[in-house]
Write an enzyme that holds these catalytic residues in place. Structure first.
Site, PDB file in Angstrom:
ATOM      1  N   LYS A 175      37.468 -42.175 -62.174  1.00  0.00           N
ATOM      2  CA  LYS A 175      37.956 -41.567 -60.933  1.00  0.00           C
ATOM      3  C   LYS A 175      39.243 -40.776 -61.124  1.00  0.00           C
ATOM      4  O   LYS A 175      39.490 -39.799 -60.408  1.00  0.00           O
ATOM      5  CB  LYS A 175      38.167 -42.654 -59.876  1.00  0.00           C
ATOM      6  CG  LYS A 175      36.897 -43.341 -59.414  1.00  0.00           C
ATOM      7  CD  LYS A 175      36.032 -42.428 -58.580  1.00  0.00           C
ATOM      8  CE  LYS A 175      34.812 -43.145 -58.005  1.00  0.00           C
ATOM      9  NZ  LYS A 175      33.899 -42.213 -57.306  1.00  0.00           N
ATOM     10  N   GLU A 226      38.819 -42.147 -49.112  1.00  0.00           N
ATOM     11  CA  GLU A 226      37.937 -43.270 -48.812  1.00  0.00           C
ATOM     12  C   GLU A 226      37.699 -44.011 -50.114  1.00  0.00           C
ATOM     13  O   GLU A 226      37.788 -43.432 -51.193  1.00  0.00           O
ATOM     14  CB  GLU A 226      36.605 -42.756 -48.267  1.00  0.00           C
ATOM     15  CG  GLU A 226      35.593 -42.307 -49.330  1.00  0.00           C
ATOM     16  CD  GLU A 226      36.003 -41.108 -50.159  1.00  0.00           C
ATOM     17  OE1 GLU A 226      36.932 -40.381 -49.728  1.00  0.00           O
ATOM     18  OE2 GLU A 226      35.428 -40.898 -51.242  1.00  0.00           O
ATOM     19  N   SER A 229      31.535 -46.135 -66.693  1.00  0.00           N
ATOM     20  CA  SER A 229      32.412 -45.427 -65.762  1.00  0.00           C
ATOM     21  C   SER A 229      33.645 -46.217 -65.352  1.00  0.00           C
ATOM     22  O   SER A 229      34.645 -45.638 -64.948  1.00  0.00           O
ATOM     23  CB  SER A 229      31.627 -45.032 -64.519  1.00  0.00           C
ATOM     24  OG  SER A 229      31.018 -46.178 -63.953  1.00  0.00           O
TER      25      SER A 229
END
Lengths: 280, 405
Positions: free
Chosen positions: B91, B113, B380
């Site tokens: 991210k 969010e 990830s």
């Protein structure tokens, strides 16, 4: 793309005529909003009728949605109640039909997010709405760039296409949006979601002024108006005043006592109707 | 091949576009303009590269996992280690890019969010780094299952707002963030966390995550001397997957495989397999596949992974599915958790539950490909944030630890 071409159903001209009649009386029009199916389908039909009984000139019937991104807590609560009770798109159309047949002079609009229309089928929705006596649709999450198929269907069936403008809309965009719309232009008075506010603020008046500079369509102001005083204030510079959350609140406050909620709606509508007459 | 998508209106074939309230049009156009300018500005690229290297720790390594691979029919599996990035997931790539854009736009507040909290933590991190105010919207259900990440965000100085509407998960956090943005658009940038939402977010988020696939491709060629047979990633909104896939798209020999959350099973309603079981519709500003009922109301999704618990998906994945370039499979909660434990106990790497879905997909694929198979999996995120869920699932917190199932 003129609203005046709606001979097929008479629906489109009804909205234009209603706004023109208010203007002829030297006042702003009062437009009331309630979601269909709230608190029940039949209760919701009675509630929308109460808007007109109380003094609204036109009504918007909301299609309750699971993801109402432009609505605040009050309307989302009402939407949730309607959805949990199982309201369907066909119930929204029935609400339109019953209100339109009980008040043949009053324009009955539908306000909905785009996905339910897309899912129902654009042409089918337009046809069923026109057949039910609906006057047009407001689609708050459908920008003009994406509206091609809808505009074509609405024009074919004589439905009005009301677009929203916001304080953040630049003049060039106001021109683009108002050129695509018919009936009236919905001016969002504040940057924010639906819900009552203490003050409507200066943004609304400026937006109406800028919008009028680029279109001859009537400009109605919504989002944030909830009482007689605000209605009078907005009526001083706009062609119409749109109120939603204040009506939803009356039903929420009355709990299971629908009759008291309906009385509350009539009372609120009457006060707002006085407001638009005082402000004009 | 696909470098010309999306088109100028943000369409990937039939998917994408911009379905937003008029109040947000100016803001979204500003983001698109600023992004285009930034892409053409060598200073922007240099600053982002510096941050990715010195702050994030890029390039992330490619790790061979032979003991894990042995359980996958002997196919060779390599992991792209986004879990080793600062903040523990992919991210941060997107967040640093968008935070730089925010500064260029002269805005001083970030909102975001988050589902599992990885994007929220990354955004709170960037806000701290750039000296910006920060508010994170998180479904109330997710604040409970990801309590550790809530504490991390607060430690970084962000306000975390539990969202109590709707299903109280990621989709509702997105709705709430949109509302905040409408009301505060002058000062605030909505730092969208996945390759979804209105144009230009799907493209913009993809571009900031492309580095994953660029590095993985070069590392495979250097390490193994050939491209993989398949690139595998989990898909919720789809940001890590599109980041890994994008630079492999022209390589026709590389199968692109996204793994969606099948939750309690595709034959139940308790899943989040949007591409597998959804239908085209409009949600959160884009046309894409959506889990919806026959009236166009969004259905609640389910996954044991808060980060994959989303009833929509990025529009480029919808396009890649329909065009046949990518394949989308699914893994159940149980399959993902078994893969999570397997990687932990064979390689000493505890993956995020999101990433464990990709691992479950890789185990299945490896058995199909056999010993000659070569697979790169996007790891990830790391699993620290999920230890509460994993401990509960495997019964690890009992006094009698030996009773763990």
């Amino acid at each position: 793309m003129s609203a005046q071409t709606g001979e097929q159903t008479g629906g489109a001209t009804k909205l234009t005529a209603t706004l023109a009649a208010a203007r002829a009386e030297g006042r702003a029009a009062l437009v009331g909003y309630l979601p269909a199916g709230f608190p029940t389908v039949d209760g919701g039909i009675a509630a929308v009728k109460a808007l007109l009984e109380g003094g609204c000139d036109a009504v918007e019937i909301g299609l309750p949605h699971s993801d109402p991104v432009l609505d605040g807590a009050t309307i989302q609560t009402a939407d949730d109640i309607a959805l949990r009770a199982g309201v369907r798109t066909k119930d929204v159309l029935r609400t339109v039909r019953e209100v339109a047949s009980a008040f043949p002079q009053a324009p009955v609009l539908v306000m909905t997010y785009w996905n339910p229309v897309d899912r129902y089928g654009v042409d089918r929705f337009a046809a069923d709405l026109a057949e039910a006596g609906g006057a047009g649709v407001i689609l708050p999450d459908l920008p003009v760039e994406e509206a091609g198929p809808w505009l074509a269907a609405a024009e074919r069936l004589g439905l009005d296409t009301v677009f929203v403008v916001a304080p953040s809309s630049r003049d060039e965009r106001l021109r683009l949006v108002t050129a695509a719309g018919t009936g009236f232009v919905y001016a969002a008075a504040v940057m924010g979601v639906t819900g009552t506010r203490e003050q409507v603020g200066d943004l609304a008046e400026d937006l109406v002024k800028r919008t009028r500079a680029v279109t001859d369509l009537p400009v109605c102001v919504g989002i944030g108006v909830s009482n007689e005083k605000q209605a009078a204030e907005v009526a001083g510079f706009a062609d119409g005043v749109i109120v939603g959350s204040a009506f939803v609140k009356r039903i929420l406050e009355s709990g299971d006592d629908l009759e008291s909620g309906l009385a509350g709606i009539r009372e609120t509508a009457a006060a707002l109707a006085r407001g638009v007459r005082a402000g004009g | 091949m696909s470098s010309n998508i999306p088109d100028s209106r943000g369409y990937f074939g039939a998917f994408g576009g911009r379905f937003i309230p008029e109040a947000l049009v100016a803001a979204v156009e500003q983001v698109a303009d600023e992004f285009d300018k930034a892409q053409a500005d060598p200073d922007f690229k240099a600053e982002l590269d510096r941050l990715l290297r010195d702050y994030t720790g890029r390039p992330s390594p490619l790790t061979d996992v032979p003991r894990f691979s042995a359980e996958a029919g002997g196919a060779r599996i390599l992991l792209k280690r986004e879990d080793l990035n600062h903040t523990g997931s992919h991210k941060i790539n997107n967040v640093l890019g968008q935070a730089l854009l925010t500064r260029r736009m002269g805005k001083t507040r970030l909102i975001a969010e988050t589902g599992a909290g990885q994007h929220g933590v990354a955004t709170a991190t960037a806000a701290a780094l750039f000296g910006m105010d920060c508010t994170i919207y998180m479904g109330e259900v997710d604040t409970e299952r990801q309590a550790l990440n809530v504490a991390r965000m607060r430690m970084l100085g962000a306000e975390v707002v539990p969202v109590r509407t709707g299903s109280r998960t990621l989709k509702d956090a997105i709705n709430e963030a949109f509302r905040d943005w409408v009301a505060n658009v002058d000062s605030t940038h909505y730092l969208f966390g996945t390759a979804a939402g209105p144009h230009p977010f799907p493209r913009l988020v993809r571009e900031f995550h492309r580095v994953i696939g660029q590095e993985a491709r070069a590392q495979m060629l250097e390490r193994v001397g050939r491209l993989p047979d398949a690139a595998v990633a989990c898909v919720g909104g789809g940001s890590n997957a599109i980041g890994l896939f994008y630079d492999f798209i022209p390589d026709k020999s590389v199968r692109l495989i996204g793994v969606e959350p099948a939750g309690e099973g595709l034959d139940t309603v308790r899943h989040g397999a949007t591409l597998t079981k959804g239908d085209p519709g409009v949600l959160h500003g884009m046309r894409t596949y959506v889990l919806q009922d026959e009236d166009g109301q969004t259905m609640e999704s389910h996954s044991i992974s808060a980060g994959l618990d989303y009833p929509g998906v990025g529009p480029e994945h919808a396009y890649l599915k329909d065009s046949g370039r990518a394949e989308y499979r699914s893994a159940t909660d149980d399959e993902a958790m078994q893969a999570l434990r397997l990687l932990s106990q064979t390689e000493g790497i505890i993956p995020a539950i999101e990433s464990a879905h990709a691992l479950a997909g890789a185990l299945q694929l490896g058995r199909e490909l056999g010993p000659e198979g070569l697979i790169v999996v996007n790891l990830s995120g790391r699993g620290d944030k999920d230890m509460h869920t994993a401990a509960e699932y495997f019964g690890l917190l009992d006094d009698a630890q030996g009773d763990a199932k």
